[in-house]
Design a protein around this motif. Structure first.
Motif, PDB file in Angstrom:
ATOM      1  N   TYR A 143       3.728   3.903  -7.621  1.00  0.00           N
ATOM      2  CA  TYR A 143       2.487   3.968  -6.301  1.00  0.00           C
ATOM      3  C   TYR A 143       1.890   2.743  -7.279  1.00  0.00           C
ATOM      4  N   ARG A 144       1.774   2.377  -7.679  1.00  0.00           N
ATOM      5  CA  ARG A 144       0.684   1.241  -8.738  1.00  0.00           C
ATOM      6  C   ARG A 144       1.610   0.096  -7.828  1.00  0.00           C
ATOM      7  N   TRP A 146       3.005   0.340  -5.025  1.00  0.00           N
ATOM      8  CA  TRP A 146       3.197   0.298  -3.388  1.00  0.00           C
ATOM      9  C   TRP A 146       1.890  -0.849  -2.947  1.00  0.00           C
ATOM     10  N   ARG A 147       0.855   0.189  -3.920  1.00  0.00           N
ATOM     11  CA  ARG A 147      -0.753  -0.248  -3.985  1.00  0.00           C
ATOM     12  C   ARG A 147      -0.834  -1.594  -4.037  1.00  0.00           C
ATOM     13  N   TRP A 148      -0.003  -2.528  -4.238  1.00  0.00           N
ATOM     14  CA  TRP A 148      -0.094  -3.844  -3.986  1.00  0.00           C
ATOM     15  C   TRP A 148       0.294  -4.572  -2.674  1.00  0.00           C
ATOM     16  N   THR A 149       0.685  -4.014  -1.816  1.00  0.00           N
ATOM     17  CA  THR A 149       1.511  -4.226  -0.744  1.00  0.00           C
ATOM     18  C   THR A 149      -0.025  -3.814  -0.026  1.00  0.00           C
ATOM     19  N   GLY A 150      -0.399  -2.385  -0.212  1.00  0.00           N
ATOM     20  CA  GLY A 150      -2.049  -2.540   0.857  1.00  0.00           C
ATOM     21  C   GLY A 150      -1.683  -1.103   1.278  1.00  0.00           C
ATOM     22  N   TYR A 151      -0.870  -0.913   0.608  1.00  0.00           N
ATOM     23  CA  TYR A 151      -0.251   0.720   1.068  1.00  0.00           C
ATOM     24  C   TYR A 151      -1.610   1.593   0.196  1.00  0.00           C
ATOM     25  N   ASP A 152      -2.195   2.898   0.455  1.00  0.00           N
ATOM     26  CA  ASP A 152      -2.529   3.717   0.170  1.00  0.00           C
ATOM     27  C   ASP A 152      -2.098   5.177   0.166  1.00  0.00           C
ATOM     28  N   PHE A 153      -2.184   5.718   0.299  1.00  0.00           N
ATOM     29  CA  PHE A 153      -1.758   7.561   0.013  1.00  0.00           C
ATOM     30  C   PHE A 153      -2.320   8.155   1.176  1.00  0.00           C
ATOM     31  N   GLY A 154      -1.320   8.387   2.206  1.00  0.00           N
ATOM     32  CA  GLY A 154      -2.357   9.003   3.522  1.00  0.00           C
ATOM     33  C   GLY A 154      -2.710   7.971   4.513  1.00  0.00           C
ATOM     34  N   ARG A 155      -1.259   7.119   4.037  1.00  0.00           N
ATOM     35  CA  ARG A 155      -1.406   5.630   5.285  1.00  0.00           C
ATOM     36  C   ARG A 155       0.210   6.722   5.666  1.00  0.00           C
ATOM     37  N   LYS A 156       0.719   6.305   7.076  1.00  0.00           N
ATOM     38  CA  LYS A 156       1.963   6.024   7.476  1.00  0.00           C
ATOM     39  C   LYS A 156       3.317   5.278   6.186  1.00  0.00           C
ATOM     40  N   TYR A 157       4.096   5.715   6.349  1.00  0.00           N
ATOM     41  CA  TYR A 157       5.758   5.024   6.071  1.00  0.00           C
ATOM     42  C   TYR A 157       6.534   5.488   5.691  1.00  0.00           C
ATOM     43  N   VAL A 158       7.758   5.142   6.083  1.00  0.00           N
ATOM     44  CA  VAL A 158       8.623   4.956   6.599  1.00  0.00           C
ATOM     45  C   VAL A 158       9.929   4.486   5.787  1.00  0.00           C
ATOM     46  N   ASN A 159      10.772   5.788   4.910  1.00  0.00           N
ATOM     47  CA  ASN A 159      11.545   5.410   3.460  1.00  0.00           C
ATOM     48  C   ASN A 159      12.469   5.458   4.325  1.00  0.00           C
ATOM     49  N   PHE A 160      13.841   4.348   3.710  1.00  0.00           N
ATOM     50  CA  PHE A 160      15.110   4.923   4.154  1.00  0.00           C
ATOM     51  C   PHE A 160      15.742   5.110   3.088  1.00  0.00           C
ATOM     52  N   THR A 161      16.533   6.499   2.577  1.00  0.00           N
ATOM     53  CA  THR A 161      16.581   6.831   1.479  1.00  0.00           C
ATOM     54  C   THR A 161      18.674   7.072   1.743  1.00  0.00           C
ATOM     55  N   VAL A 162      18.811   7.159  -0.133  1.00  0.00           N
ATOM     56  CA  VAL A 162      20.104   8.043   0.159  1.00  0.00           C
ATOM     57  C   VAL A 162      20.341   9.511  -0.602  1.00  0.00           C
ATOM     58  N   GLU A 272      11.436   1.839 -13.846  1.00  0.00           N
ATOM     59  CA  GLU A 272      10.451   0.825 -13.281  1.00  0.00           C
ATOM     60  C   GLU A 272      10.116  -0.069 -13.675  1.00  0.00           C
ATOM     61  N   THR A 273      11.004  -1.005 -14.077  1.00  0.00           N
ATOM     62  CA  THR A 273      10.677  -2.247 -14.289  1.00  0.00           C
ATOM     63  C   THR A 273       9.829  -3.477 -14.158  1.00  0.00           C
ATOM     64  N   ALA A 274       9.767  -3.834 -12.975  1.00  0.00           N
ATOM     65  CA  ALA A 274       9.135  -5.071 -12.251  1.00  0.00           C
ATOM     66  C   ALA A 274       9.108  -5.245 -10.691  1.00  0.00           C
ATOM     67  N   ALA A 275       8.339  -6.046 -10.423  1.00  0.00           N
ATOM     68  CA  ALA A 275       8.027  -5.669  -9.177  1.00  0.00           C
ATOM     69  C   ALA A 275       6.645  -6.924  -8.527  1.00  0.00           C
ATOM     70  N   GLN A 276       6.725  -7.487  -7.297  1.00  0.00           N
ATOM     71  CA  GLN A 276       6.251  -8.916  -7.380  1.00  0.00           C
ATOM     72  C   GLN A 276       4.923  -7.850  -6.635  1.00  0.00           C
ATOM     73  N   CYS A 277       3.886  -9.022  -7.037  1.00  0.00           N
ATOM     74  CA  CYS A 277       2.458  -8.585  -6.669  1.00  0.00           C
ATOM     75  C   CYS A 277       2.242  -8.994  -5.746  1.00  0.00           C
ATOM     76  N   SER A 278       3.027 -10.195  -4.677  1.00  0.00           N
ATOM     77  CA  SER A 278       3.194 -10.432  -3.623  1.00  0.00           C
ATOM     78  C   SER A 278       4.414 -11.237  -2.976  1.00  0.00           C
ATOM     79  N   PRO A 279       4.415 -11.008  -1.792  1.00  0.00           N
ATOM     80  CA  PRO A 279       5.957 -11.865  -1.739  1.00  0.00           C
ATOM     81  C   PRO A 279       6.294 -12.911  -2.280  1.00  0.00           C
ATOM     82  N   ASN A 280       5.633 -13.995  -2.504  1.00  0.00           N
ATOM     83  CA  ASN A 280       6.312 -14.669  -3.342  1.00  0.00           C
ATOM     84  C   ASN A 280       5.690 -15.158  -4.777  1.00  0.00           C
ATOM     85  N   SER A 281       5.614 -14.516  -5.471  1.00  0.00           N
ATOM     86  CA  SER A 281       4.934 -14.151  -6.753  1.00  0.00           C
ATOM     87  C   SER A 281       5.720 -13.555  -7.862  1.00  0.00           C
ATOM     88  N   HIS A 282       6.334 -14.164  -8.975  1.00  0.00           N
ATOM     89  CA  HIS A 282       7.602 -13.965 -10.161  1.00  0.00           C
ATOM     90  C   HIS A 282       7.377 -12.153 -10.019  1.00  0.00           C
TER      91      HIS A 282
END
Length: 454
Positions: A143-144, A146-162, A272-282
């Protein structure tokens, strides 16, 4: 904060956490603070957690006790991250050979543990144990991100999952309430095909999410359809891709058709190892949860800026410790400091799994994710490989184990035919071995007429 966000964050989440024993909100609050710690403070936190994890593993896990004793080491010999190379690298095969009893901590009642498993992108889902509190920490890490993308709990999202990731799976009414209140549209990636992709696009348009999450191959498949039909989403703020390597042309088409930034996130076996804080970041390493090492093929550390094997040590997996686990992926450490101001370490590249995608003549999407669950439930299958020789021809190789019999063979053939359809010819052969690639990996699905990602 909207009414839905208030309902989700202040009422729904606390109730769910109380019922399930997952303290997500508590951990998320801590993670929101610790991401701004200095690199030195985070390093000290990691060292302190590492010492506790090593002591716990030695005292309560038979596998690690045997490893330490064989090397004449004690937990006191591992005082910091720099001491980790004293220990051997842990492989998937070693986990499978010692699972469950020798890998599980005897501090916990097995009946009260959660059994997790990997997505199966390698063709062989790996099982592991979690406590409810560990599950809560895992979701807090996600969730941390996800919040980097601007999402927060209670907002609509789509999850394609196995596998649908819901707290109350198997309890229909509770599951429906959870999806409704959390405003999640859960879609099965393996069911997407040429006949229904248009309906899925329209369903998402009507749902109006701000976030779409899925494997790059799934998101790309839908983006290709949208490009061919001159369709673009409106109102989507972010797309999250995980589970496969996000290659540039795939990212670009998703961004173009979804009209949003695309974030890449990386994890392995529930770490949960690593994620981008923005689309162009490390990629920011989740330092509170994991220690990352980059080593060469012989297991020797490589300098920052050099690509190597990604080895991870989980700092929160108490039920089943992962110490120096070989992810079988490649990454590069960076000494740079991100402009966002977070003190979390950086990976300048993460090269996970690039999976083949294929299409059947009827437009059925074929990938490793479709076949892994099929083989996982069959007894006596030691290893397997599916090769799409042509759009209407699949060649299946199976390395049988002791309990493999004609009934298993018939079941495999039936399951594959049920999935791919009558317009695809399926041939099955039993083999003594399925070779690895030069990098040491086994490719479980290969398409010689690939679609898109390769």
């Amino acid at each position: 904060m909207s009414g839905y966000e208030f309902l989700t964050q202040k009422i729904c989440m606390p109730i769910t956490e109380s019922i399930k024993g997952w303290p997500v909100s508590k951990y998320l609050k801590e993670l929101e603070q610790s991401q701004w710690y200095s690199p030195a403070e985070l390093r000290e936190m990691q060292n302190e957690k590492l010492r506790g994890m090593v002591r716990h593993a030695y005292d309560t896990v038979e596998y690690y006790r045997e490893v330490f004793d064989s090397l004449k080491l004690t937990p006191d010999d591992i005082k910091s991250i720099e001491d980790l190379p004293k220990l051997p690298i842990l492989t998937k095969d070693q986990i499978r050979a010692n699972f469950p009893d020798k890998m599980r901590s005897r501090d916990f009642d097995p009946a009260k543990l959660i059994i997790g498993k990997s997505s199966g992108s390698t063709g062989e889902p790996l099982k592991y144990y979690l406590t409810p509190r560990e599950k809560g920490f895992k979701w807090a890490c996600l969730y941390r991100w996800w919040r980097w993308t601007g999402y927060d709990f209670g907002r609509k999202y789509v999850n394609f999952t196995v596998i649908a990731q819901v707290a109350f799976r198997g309890i229909p009414l509770a599951e429906w309430l959870e999806k409704t209140i959390s405003r999640a549209l859960i879609l099965q990636a393996k069911d997407m095909n040429a006949e229904n992709v248009g309906d899925l696009v329209r369903q998402i348009q009507q749902f109006k999410p701000i976030l779409i999450k899925g494997h790059p191959s799934t998101c790309y498949y839908m983006a290709r359809y949208m490009a061919d039909h001159d369709i673009k989403f409106e109102g989507v703020k972010a797309a999250i891709c995980n589970g496969e390597t996000l290659v540039p042309h795939v990212r670009d088409l998703i961004a173009e058709q979804y009209q949003c930034g695309v974030w890449d996130m990386y994890g392995s076996e529930g770490i949960e190892t690593a994620a981008q804080c923005s689309p162009n970041s490390h990629h920011h390493v989740t330092a509170e949860a994991v220690v990352t090492e980059i080593v060469d093929r012989e297991g020797n550390p490589v300098p920052s800026g050099t690509e190597g094997r990604l080895i991870v040590t989980a700092l929160d997996k108490w039920a089943m410790p992962f110490i120096r686990y070989d992810t079988q992926d490649a990454a590069t450490m960076s000494d740079e400091v991100c402009s966002c101001g977070r003190g979390l370490p950086l990976l300048s590249s993460v090269k996970g799994r690039i999976v083949d995608m294929g299409l059947s003549p009827s437009g059925k999407l074929l990938s490793v994710y479709a076949f892994t669950p099929l083989f996982a439930k069959q007894p006596g299958v030691d290893a397997w490989q599916v090769v799409q020789e042509a759009p209407a021809l699949l060649s299946v190789k199976i390395k049988p184990a002791g309990s493999f019999d004609n009934a298993t063979l018939a079941a495999v053939e039936r399951e594959i035919k049920d999935y791919v359809g009558d317009d695809v010819e399926v041939t099955i052969s039993l083999v003594d071995e399925i070779p690895f690639t030069p990098s040491g990996k086994r490719r479980f699905f290969i398409s010689k007429c690939p679609y898109g990602v390769q």
